[in-house]
Design a protein around this motif. Structure first.
Motif, short mmCIF file in Angstrom:
data_model
loop_
_atom_site.label_atom_id
_atom_site.label_comp_id
_atom_site.label_asym_id
_atom_site.label_seq_id
_atom_site.Cartn_x
_atom_site.Cartn_y
_atom_site.Cartn_z
N GLY A 7 14.21 -28.80 30.33
CA GLY A 7 13.54 -29.95 30.93
C GLY A 7 12.23 -30.30 30.26
N GLY A 8 11.89 -29.59 29.18
CA GLY A 8 10.66 -29.87 28.45
C GLY A 8 9.43 -29.16 28.97
N ARG A 9 9.60 -28.28 29.98
CA ARG A 9 8.46 -27.54 30.52
C ARG A 9 8.22 -26.27 29.71
NH1 ARG A 9 11.60 -29.16 34.87
NH2 ARG A 9 12.70 -27.17 34.75
N GLU A 10 6.94 -25.88 29.60
CA GLU A 10 6.61 -24.63 28.91
C GLU A 10 7.31 -23.46 29.60
OE1 GLU A 10 2.28 -24.37 27.39
OE2 GLU A 10 2.22 -25.62 29.19
N SER A 11 7.76 -22.52 28.80
CA SER A 11 8.54 -21.41 29.35
C SER A 11 8.25 -20.12 28.60
CB SER A 11 10.04 -21.73 29.25
OG SER A 11 10.82 -20.62 29.61
N LEU A 12 8.27 -19.02 29.35
CA LEU A 12 8.18 -17.68 28.76
C LEU A 12 9.48 -16.92 28.92
CD1 LEU A 12 4.61 -16.57 29.97
CD2 LEU A 12 5.26 -17.57 27.77
N HIS A 13 10.52 -17.56 29.44
CA HIS A 13 11.79 -16.88 29.62
C HIS A 13 12.42 -16.54 28.28
CE1 HIS A 13 11.70 -17.33 33.89
NE2 HIS A 13 11.61 -18.65 33.83
N ALA A 14 13.08 -15.41 28.24
CA ALA A 14 13.60 -14.88 26.97
C ALA A 14 14.50 -15.89 26.25
CB ALA A 14 14.35 -13.58 27.23
N ALA A 15 15.38 -16.55 26.98
CA ALA A 15 16.32 -17.46 26.33
C ALA A 15 15.57 -18.60 25.63
CB ALA A 15 17.30 -18.02 27.35
N ASP A 16 14.53 -19.13 26.29
CA ASP A 16 13.78 -20.24 25.71
C ASP A 16 12.92 -19.78 24.53
OD1 ASP A 16 14.79 -22.02 27.69
OD2 ASP A 16 13.29 -21.26 29.10
N VAL A 17 12.29 -18.63 24.68
CA VAL A 17 11.48 -18.07 23.59
C VAL A 17 12.37 -17.76 22.40
CG1 VAL A 17 10.05 -16.11 22.88
CG2 VAL A 17 9.69 -17.17 25.12
N GLY A 18 13.50 -17.10 22.63
CA GLY A 18 14.39 -16.72 21.54
C GLY A 18 14.94 -17.91 20.79
N ALA A 19 15.30 -18.97 21.53
CA ALA A 19 15.85 -20.16 20.87
C ALA A 19 14.81 -20.84 19.98
CB ALA A 19 16.36 -21.14 21.93
N ALA A 20 13.57 -20.96 20.49
CA ALA A 20 12.52 -21.60 19.71
C ALA A 20 12.17 -20.78 18.47
CB ALA A 20 11.28 -21.81 20.57
N VAL A 21 12.00 -19.48 18.66
CA VAL A 21 11.63 -18.61 17.54
C VAL A 21 12.73 -18.60 16.48
CG1 VAL A 21 11.22 -16.21 16.86
CG2 VAL A 21 10.03 -17.18 18.84
N ALA A 22 13.97 -18.47 16.91
CA ALA A 22 15.08 -18.42 15.95
C ALA A 22 15.17 -19.70 15.13
CB ALA A 22 16.39 -18.15 16.68
N ALA A 23 14.99 -20.84 15.78
CA ALA A 23 15.08 -22.12 15.07
C ALA A 23 13.99 -22.24 14.02
CB ALA A 23 15.00 -23.27 16.06
N VAL A 24 12.77 -21.86 14.39
CA VAL A 24 11.66 -21.98 13.44
C VAL A 24 11.80 -20.94 12.33
CG1 VAL A 24 9.17 -21.73 13.18
CG2 VAL A 24 10.11 -23.03 15.10
N ARG A 25 12.25 -19.74 12.69
CA ARG A 25 12.40 -18.71 11.67
C ARG A 25 13.49 -19.09 10.66
NH1 ARG A 25 12.05 -13.71 14.56
NH2 ARG A 25 9.83 -13.76 14.10
N ASP A 26 14.56 -19.72 11.13
CA ASP A 26 15.60 -20.19 10.21
C ASP A 26 15.07 -21.25 9.26
OD1 ASP A 26 17.46 -18.48 11.29
OD2 ASP A 26 18.45 -20.00 12.52
N ALA A 27 14.17 -22.11 9.80
CA ALA A 27 13.61 -23.18 8.99
C ALA A 27 12.55 -22.68 8.02
CB ALA A 27 13.00 -24.26 9.89
N CYS A 28 11.82 -21.64 8.41
CA CYS A 28 10.71 -21.11 7.60
C CYS A 28 10.82 -19.59 7.56
CB CYS A 28 9.37 -21.52 8.20
SG CYS A 28 9.22 -23.25 8.64
N PRO A 29 11.79 -19.05 6.86
CA PRO A 29 12.07 -17.62 6.94
C PRO A 29 10.96 -16.70 6.47
CG PRO A 29 13.38 -18.66 5.20
CD PRO A 29 12.74 -19.78 5.98
N ALA A 30 10.06 -17.19 5.65
CA ALA A 30 9.00 -16.33 5.13
C ALA A 30 7.67 -16.50 5.87
CB ALA A 30 8.79 -16.61 3.64
N THR A 31 7.68 -17.27 6.96
CA THR A 31 6.44 -17.60 7.66
C THR A 31 6.37 -16.91 9.01
OG1 THR A 31 6.47 -19.79 6.60
CG2 THR A 31 5.03 -19.52 8.50
N PRO A 32 5.28 -16.21 9.34
CA PRO A 32 5.15 -15.60 10.67
C PRO A 32 5.18 -16.64 11.77
CG PRO A 32 3.49 -14.75 9.15
CD PRO A 32 4.12 -15.91 8.46
N VAL A 33 5.86 -16.31 12.86
CA VAL A 33 6.03 -17.23 13.99
C VAL A 33 5.47 -16.57 15.24
CG1 VAL A 33 7.66 -18.56 15.38
CG2 VAL A 33 8.13 -18.16 12.94
#
Length: 246
Positions: free
Chosen positions: A50-76
């Motif tokens: 829904g676009g709200r900030e979240s600390l739930h594992a599923a939301d954190v994992g999805a965001a981190v994985a997407a950015v890490r795939d896009a920038c594999p050598a960059t700390p997230v």
């Protein structure tokens, strides 16, 4: 030492800026563009569907994985802001502890933990158990003292990085830095500001040779006050301001 960390979205509402990234796919694109512009680390606020900030594992994992795939050598890294759980420190603790269900590739490299928020010491211990590096958010001279106290009284070893976050004109960044040094608080210092204090703090960081942060979380405008197209443009401006000041 990363000179510039990009803060992609913060707590801004969806639509606050045309380029504000909220979904994992949007965060990935924004991160890739910012890193191409010169950012050396990425900070983000995961969102639920829904676009709200979240600390739930599923939301954190999805965001981190997407950015890490896009920038594999960059700390997230991600936030742990207490406002996300409506000020409930126990709920935040449960949510962050839930990151243990994530495979290491979907956990953030680092997370910010604000010293002034209740539950700081327990949060730091949980993040370390998860293998997530801690950035201690310090907003004032009092926070600098509290961070030192947490280290000596509560047994928190030194954190890898201290974020000196200047959000009020009444806060003297040099006094905060001096207090950290006076107390012997270890860790890299990163200096940044928000809104009208954003660009002065980028310049001061450059003058002091400290890393800084920039992104749509912190400001929507360039140093001259003009609107920006997105995070990548902010990174380019920040690198120029930082280098000129130094």
């Amino acid at each position: 030492m990363a000179r510039i960390k990009v803060a992609l979205n913060g707590g801004r509402h969806p639509g606050a800026h045309p380029a504000l990234p909220c979904t994992p796919a949007e965060l990935a694109v924004a991160a890739r563009e910012a890193v191409a512009a010169g950012a050396e680390a990425v900070h983000l606020h995961p969102r639920d569907t829904g676009g709200r900030e979240s600390l739930h594992a599923a939301d954190v994992g999805a965001a981190v994985a997407a950015v890490r795939d896009a920038c594999p050598a960059t700390p997230v890294g991600v936030t742990t802001g207490l406002w996300i759980t409506d000020g409930d420190a126990a709920a935040r603790q449960r949510a962050v502890a839930g990151w243990a269900q994530l495979p290491p590739a979907r956990r953030p490299d680092f997370a910010s933990a604000n010293v002034a928020e209740p539950g700081f010491t327990d949060l730091v211990a949980t993040l370390r158990d998860l293998g997530v590096a801690v950035e201690a958010g310090v907003w004032s001279v009092q926070d600098a003292t509290a961070l030192s106290t947490a280290s000596t009284v509560n047994g928190i070893d030194g954190v890898p990085r201290v974020l000196i976050e200047i959000m009020s004109p009444q806060t003297d960044p040099m006094a905060v830095l001096a207090r950290l040094d006076e107390l012997g608080v270890p860790g890299e210092r990163l200096l940044h500001g928000e809104d009208e204090l954003c660009w002065p703090m980028v310049a001061l960081a450059g003058r002091l040779g400290l890393p800084t942060r920039i992104g749509l979380e912190d400001t929507l405008t360039a140093p001259d006050g003009a609107p920006v197209t997105g995070n990548a443009e902010l990174v380019r401006h920040a690198l120029s301001v930082w280098a000129a000041a130094g």
